[in-house]
Design a protein around this motif. Sequence first.
Motif, mmCIF file in Angstrom:
data_model
loop_
_atom_site.group_PDB
_atom_site.id
_atom_site.type_symbol
_atom_site.label_atom_id
_atom_site.label_comp_id
_atom_site.label_asym_id
_atom_site.label_seq_id
_atom_site.Cartn_x
_atom_site.Cartn_y
_atom_site.Cartn_z
ATOM 1 N N PHE A 34 0.840 -1.190 0.000
ATOM 2 C CA PHE A 34 0.000 0.000 0.000
ATOM 3 C C PHE A 34 0.881 1.249 0.000
ATOM 4 N N PHE A 90 3.594 7.323 2.981
ATOM 5 C CA PHE A 90 3.946 6.107 3.705
ATOM 6 C C PHE A 90 3.679 4.880 2.842
ATOM 7 N N LEU A 102 -0.785 -4.029 9.317
ATOM 8 C CA LEU A 102 0.059 -3.306 8.377
ATOM 9 C C LEU A 102 1.333 -2.850 9.082
ATOM 10 N N PHE A 104 4.327 -0.191 8.559
ATOM 11 C CA PHE A 104 4.595 1.023 7.803
ATOM 12 C C PHE A 104 6.088 1.329 7.742
ATOM 13 N N GLY A 105 6.471 1.996 6.661
ATOM 14 C CA GLY A 105 7.789 2.589 6.600
ATOM 15 C C GLY A 105 7.830 3.891 7.382
ATOM 16 N N GLN A 106 9.020 4.472 7.439
ATOM 17 C CA GLN A 106 9.223 5.710 8.202
ATOM 18 C C GLN A 106 8.570 6.913 7.544
#
Lengths: 114, 113
Positions: A34, A90, A102, A104-106
């Motif tokens: 996503f 994100f 989920l 998440f990235g930074q």
Amino acid sequence: AQSVTQPDIHITVSEGASLELRCNYSYGATPYLFWYVQSPGQGLQLLLKYFSGDTLVQGIKGFEAEFKRSQSSFNLRKPSVHWSDAAEYFCAVGAIRGAQKLVFGQGTRLTINP
Amino acid sequence: EPEVTQTPSHQVTQMGQEVILRCVPISNHLYFYWYRQILGQKVEFLVSFYNNEISEKSEIFDDQFSVERPDGSNFTLKIRSTKLEDSAMYFCASSARGESGYTFGSGTRLTVV
């Protein structure tokens, strides 16, 4: 364990220029991927998602992303950015079935120069 | 388009007080989630909820936290005794089965003073 890396913390581009935001993931099976966008003080808006099939997915606001399994990447692109695209972006990865958590990235903060 | 609704949008509370954050998920969704985002940091998973029970929780979700679906529409997150480090944006989300992906609410900004 699942993980997402967005290598670029902050990117600045000029209005009308093309954009590519990088995302690399680590996941043991076929992931759900996503991209979300967050304007300052706002919630998370889904830009696009990849589950299966065509590896180039189209999203809202003229964004697209390409899933490359060999590179474990899911980069976000836009051919011509608008000042309103300035926001935090994100990338996230989730499991295929069930109560999919989920990860998440930074995030990548996008600044648009006029 | 269906929305996930969160109330309040901003809550200020004193350290040690209990807070309840409220969410109305999309009506035909089956999975419910809470995430949080400390200012300037990434979004972190707290808990998922399915079939009236917690299906997964993170290490952040300790005994101070609880979730409840008290009726057919609301989904709440309770923090029993708030700490300064609980200050964050809390997002509720819901999803239908399988491939549908999430819908996030607009968040509740919790400030603990």
